[in-house]
Every structure is written in C-alpha cells, then in structure tokens.
Write a protein that holds these residues in place. Sequence first.
Motif, mmCIF file in Angstrom:
data_model
loop_
_atom_site.group_PDB
_atom_site.id
_atom_site.type_symbol
_atom_site.label_atom_id
_atom_site.label_comp_id
_atom_site.label_asym_id
_atom_site.label_seq_id
_atom_site.Cartn_x
_atom_site.Cartn_y
_atom_site.Cartn_z
ATOM 1 N N UNK A 197 -3.250 -15.463 20.434
ATOM 2 C CA UNK A 197 -4.274 -16.404 19.980
ATOM 3 C C UNK A 197 -5.235 -16.849 21.096
ATOM 4 N N UNK A 198 -4.764 -17.268 22.271
ATOM 5 C CA UNK A 198 -5.713 -17.728 23.307
ATOM 6 C C UNK A 198 -6.742 -16.659 23.687
ATOM 7 N N UNK A 218 0.375 -2.111 9.740
ATOM 8 C CA UNK A 218 0.072 -2.480 11.133
ATOM 9 C C UNK A 218 -0.177 -3.979 11.280
ATOM 10 N N UNK A 219 0.149 -4.764 10.268
ATOM 11 C CA UNK A 219 -0.081 -6.198 10.320
ATOM 12 C C UNK A 219 0.751 -6.892 11.370
ATOM 13 N N UNK A 220 0.498 -8.190 11.562
ATOM 14 C CA UNK A 220 -0.564 -8.988 10.952
ATOM 15 C C UNK A 220 -1.958 -8.510 11.380
ATOM 16 N N UNK A 221 -2.895 -8.565 10.439
ATOM 17 C CA UNK A 221 -4.263 -8.105 10.675
ATOM 18 C C UNK A 221 -5.211 -9.292 10.663
ATOM 19 N N UNK A 222 -6.212 -9.234 11.534
ATOM 20 C CA UNK A 222 -7.260 -10.245 11.463
ATOM 21 C C UNK A 222 -8.614 -9.578 11.644
ATOM 22 N N UNK A 223 -9.619 -10.147 10.985
ATOM 23 C CA UNK A 223 -10.987 -9.635 11.049
ATOM 24 C C UNK A 223 -11.832 -10.640 11.832
ATOM 25 N N UNK A 224 -12.653 -10.120 12.753
ATOM 26 C CA UNK A 224 -13.486 -10.969 13.606
ATOM 27 C C UNK A 224 -14.946 -10.853 13.197
ATOM 28 N N UNK A 225 -15.588 -11.976 13.004
ATOM 29 C CA UNK A 225 -17.034 -12.040 12.741
ATOM 30 C C UNK A 225 -17.477 -11.068 11.650
ATOM 31 N N UNK A 226 -16.925 -11.273 10.464
ATOM 32 C CA UNK A 226 -17.296 -10.484 9.278
ATOM 33 C C UNK A 226 -17.148 -8.984 9.487
ATOM 34 N N UNK A 227 -16.091 -8.597 10.160
ATOM 35 C CA UNK A 227 -15.791 -7.176 10.286
ATOM 36 C C UNK A 227 -16.317 -6.518 11.545
ATOM 37 N N UNK A 228 -16.885 -7.305 12.485
ATOM 38 C CA UNK A 228 -17.338 -6.707 13.753
ATOM 39 C C UNK A 228 -16.164 -6.025 14.458
ATOM 40 N N UNK A 229 -15.005 -6.615 14.325
ATOM 41 C CA UNK A 229 -13.791 -6.030 14.918
ATOM 42 C C UNK A 229 -12.607 -6.337 14.009
ATOM 43 N N UNK A 230 -11.661 -5.426 13.996
ATOM 44 C CA UNK A 230 -10.413 -5.634 13.250
ATOM 45 C C UNK A 230 -9.261 -5.498 14.230
ATOM 46 N N UNK A 231 -8.391 -6.501 14.253
ATOM 47 C CA UNK A 231 -7.237 -6.488 15.131
ATOM 48 C C UNK A 231 -5.967 -6.237 14.310
ATOM 49 N N UNK A 232 -5.082 -5.420 14.890
ATOM 50 C CA UNK A 232 -3.809 -5.115 14.221
ATOM 51 C C UNK A 232 -2.641 -5.518 15.120
ATOM 52 N N UNK A 233 -1.506 -5.774 14.478
ATOM 53 C CA UNK A 233 -0.304 -6.113 15.232
ATOM 54 C C UNK A 233 -0.451 -7.377 16.047
ATOM 55 N N UNK A 234 -1.180 -8.351 15.506
ATOM 56 C CA UNK A 234 -1.456 -9.584 16.247
ATOM 57 C C UNK A 234 -0.216 -10.489 16.241
ATOM 58 N N UNK A 235 0.036 -11.120 17.377
ATOM 59 C CA UNK A 235 1.153 -12.062 17.475
ATOM 60 C C UNK A 235 0.622 -13.445 17.829
ATOM 61 N N UNK A 236 1.480 -14.426 17.713
ATOM 62 C CA UNK A 236 1.098 -15.799 18.046
ATOM 63 C C UNK A 236 0.587 -15.881 19.490
ATOM 64 N N UNK A 237 1.208 -15.131 20.374
ATOM 65 C CA UNK A 237 0.827 -15.164 21.784
ATOM 66 C C UNK A 237 -0.556 -14.600 22.071
ATOM 67 N N UNK A 284 -2.181 -17.559 12.117
ATOM 68 C CA UNK A 284 -3.343 -18.353 11.703
ATOM 69 C C UNK A 284 -3.256 -19.769 12.283
ATOM 70 N N UNK A 285 -2.087 -20.369 12.206
ATOM 71 C CA UNK A 285 -1.915 -21.727 12.756
ATOM 72 C C UNK A 285 -2.168 -21.738 14.266
ATOM 73 N N UNK A 286 -1.673 -20.712 14.949
ATOM 74 C CA UNK A 286 -1.857 -20.639 16.411
ATOM 75 C C UNK A 286 -3.331 -20.488 16.760
#
Length: 549
Positions: A91-92, A70-89, A41-43
């Motif tokens: 972020x860009x 499968x975390x870390x999980x993030x949701x994009x634009x109110x659920x348009x996409x869900x990302x799993x296994x996200x790392x700091x790298x 989140x910080x990244x």
Amino acid sequence: MTPEEFNKIGETHRKKRKEYPQNINVCTAAACVSLQSESVKEAIEEEVKKQGREKTCRVSGTGCLGPCATGPLISINDGEALYAGVSVGDAPEIVKNIDKKPVSRLVVSPDSPFFTHQERVALEHCGNIDPESLNDYLALEGYEALYEVLTTMTPVEVIEVIVQSGLRGRGGGGYPTGLKWSTVEKAVGEKKFVICNADEGDPGAFMDRSMLESDPHSIVEGMAIAGYAVGASKGYVYIRGEYPLAIKRLRNAIKQAEKRDLLGKNICGTPFSFDIELRLGAGAFVCGEETALIASIEGRRGAPRSRPPYPAEYGLWGHPTLINNVETFANVSPIIRRGADFYAAIGAGKSKGTKVFALAGSIRNTGLIEVPMGISLREIVYEIGSGIVDDRKFKAVQTGGPSGGCIPEEYLDMPVDYESLAEAGSIMGSGGMIVMDETSCMVDVARYFMDFCRTESCGKCVPCRVGTAQMYNMLTNISTGKGTMHDLQLLEELCDVLKHTSLCGLGQTSANPVLSTIRFFRDEYTAHIRDKKCPAGVCTMEHENEVVS
C-alpha cells in the motif's frame, strides 16, 4: 422527470468522479475477496490519509477485473495501470507512486493478449464502478437506456431493436431473445412476469456471480426494460443461496433504484411500474431448467414439467413469463444505448455480439473474459489464456458444463459460435470453459460429469433417473479395468435413450460429455477395456467398483 433533469443527474455524478485526479479501484468481487482484497483496500485508504492525498485520490471497491487467479487486483487511474498479487504491505508504495511511474513489480501489462483479444459489452462497467454505488452507475450512462425506452419508444419498437441486434439467450440454448420477448408480448394474460435466471450451477462456472457482484444495476435495468417491452410489472431474480455477496449487492441495487424512482410505481414519471424480488435457490442443478425454476419460485419442489405449453404462454402461476439469464439482461442496456447495428456488427454468422466465459482449468491465465462470437478456441486458449500450464500438451476444452462436450485439438481453429459448437458435439452453455491437458483421462472426465448428472437428477423421469446411474456404473467399470466392449456399446445406446426420451433439457444433454469423449477419444476407452491401462495414468485399475442402484 424531464430529459433535462435526468441528464443533469448523470452529468452531476460524472463531474463528481472527475473531482479526483487520481483513483484506485480495488477488486472486491468474490475471488479477490477470498485473497484478502478488502484488507488491501483498507490499507490503501489508510495510506492515502497518511500521505495527505484524501482530496486528490479516490479509493473504491469495484467489481471483477478479469484475471482472477492473480488477485488481489487493483486498477490505477481508470486503467492506466493494473496491479496483480497486491498485498497489504504494498500500500505505501502504491499510493506514493500514484502520480508517478507505476510500481513495475506489480504491473500487469494492458497490452497483454488477455486484454487485447477481449471486447467488453456485458462487462462494460465491471472494474470501472463501485457495484454498491448507484451514483457510479449513473455517471456511466446508467439507466439512460431505461429512460429512453420509457419516454421515446413503444414496447414493439424496443423488441424490434432486440430482434435486429441478433441477441440470443446466453443461458445455454441460444434461443433468439427478440423472438422470445415478442412471444410474451403477444401472449394473452392479465398478468405477466419477467424472471432472471441466476441459478448458475455448472461446475467451474462463475460468470453470473461475477456480473451480479460487479454491476448489479445493469441486470436491474435490463429486467425493467424487458418488463416494459413484454407488458410485465413484476420481476423475480432466482439466485443461488451460495452467492451471498451477489445477493447482498443485488438487494442493495434494487433498494437504491426504488429510492430514485427507477423501480416501483410510475418509473421516471411515466405510467410504467415494475418491481423486482429475489428468490433464493437451494443449489439444485435442475432448477436452472426454466420450468423447474418456476416451480421453485411458486413454492413447489423444483422439478421440470412437459412442454408445451412453454413459459412464454403459461409460466409463473399460469401467466405468460419471460425468462432470460443474467448475461442476456446485461446486454440489453448497451444494445439500446448503442443501437442494434453496433451489436449485430460483432460476431459471426447467426451468433451476434459477445460471449462471457469463465476460463478455467490447466491454463496459465484463468478468469472472467468476454470475447466476440466467432473467435477461435485457439485464440482463447493460447492468446487470452497464454497456453497450457508447464508447457504440457493440450488435450481438450470442455464447454457447456455437464451438458456440454469435450472438444479435441483438431478443432482448435473452430470458431466459437452456437452452430460450430453443436457440430462438434458440444454446446455454448452459460459460459463455463475448462481446458484440459495430457494428464487428464477422458474416461475419468466423462465419469465425473455423469456422477454430477446422476446426483443432480431430480428423478422425475426414468431415463434420466435410472439411465445416468447405469451409465455411471458402466463408466466406473471401464475406468477400473473391469469394463467390456459390450459395455461401451451399451453406453452408446443408453446415451441415445437419454437424449431422445428424457423429460427436460438437462437429462437430454447429460450424455454429451460421454458421447463427445467416445467420439474423439475412443482409443482411451479401448485402452482401459482391452489393455487394462489408463494412458493418462489417472485411473486405478484395481479399484473396487462402486455400484449405484
């Protein structure tokens, strides 16, 4: 506060959320936090600034998104996409593509059966709001149900809605919630109390923790509505001390609600007053039993007492007390807002609505799920869970924690409801669901749960204190190849004794894992006894017995 003023508050926060065309919600519930989601989140926040998107992209921490493994999980634009296994790298690339095509290597398809077979009611806000933001909750109709009941309904009318919804207690017993509320409302007493049982002690269960971490205001609102309905002005949340994040967010929610006159004196300008305090448990499993829980809140040793009288008539400090668990309270606000018919239309037979489960064990998709009552075990295991790990053979699913049973393959098409699970020798419990494959030994499983029960027994009654220890010894003998067929017979007799003579429900149901494994997997017991062999290859026959006195 007038209805117009209250509606204006909600509308204001809804507009604020829409000020940002894009949003990124990062799961900050315990499972993802343990996988460094806060660093992610910080990244992302830094990258949003770096790419000059502060005015168009909102980054928030949010609650549980579901597939925890499968975390870390993030949701994009109110659920348009869900990302799993996200790392700091990542972020860009995530921020760069926020208004473009999703980053394919991270995408979890929203069309996956894990999501399409679920129906969210109690978890409606989980993953959509910042659990530390009252404004986020207000923007999604938060506290509208409380305002409605305080300004337009009598307590009896509120109870009638809950009765008509068919909601049953989600803490394990499945007692009709409306009937319990009505009993407390009719009970005579100068004071009445509401208690939220958040003492989640089943091995492998994390439903309550996730809900409190993800949407604490829904519990606060549900408790306040219950307080109004039964005539209570004080509530307690009894929560495990091992849940620091849930405690932190619940305390924050209570403080925020007090500042906005949604708790405290004259809520929303009405005569109704209601306060909530937290009481931290020390991790004793028996304190999930309601009379033991009451004793613990009163400052006494957490041990159950005989019933009747029931807490509804003689509860906390001798006053009528309503006790429901976290999930039950989480269902109250949606039922009031959407109506009893909406909730009653979900489910099957006498089991209405949805049920939240912590899906765990030897299964591909683990995590927090909410499904309609009546769904089959097969759908949960093979659709939502996507089947057994490494294509191994399914052996059993365990529901209800240490008080539940192990259900074999021939029951996979059985509907998941209170009555069907009871017929199969198990219980709904609070929602733990552990899937086991062919590498699990059912004698060892029974021994594990009996070890848990004898360790957690409060020791107040002889059947539970002595019976669980003796049963553990017999199971140890059998699992090490030193048991006899007489031990098996004695084991079944002891199960019957515990079931019918233990003081509280925990002792009475502690035999369920043993009874269900003997009923459905008797051949494994006889293989250990007669052939001195563990079919699953788990038990070591030469192991020296551990004798517990």
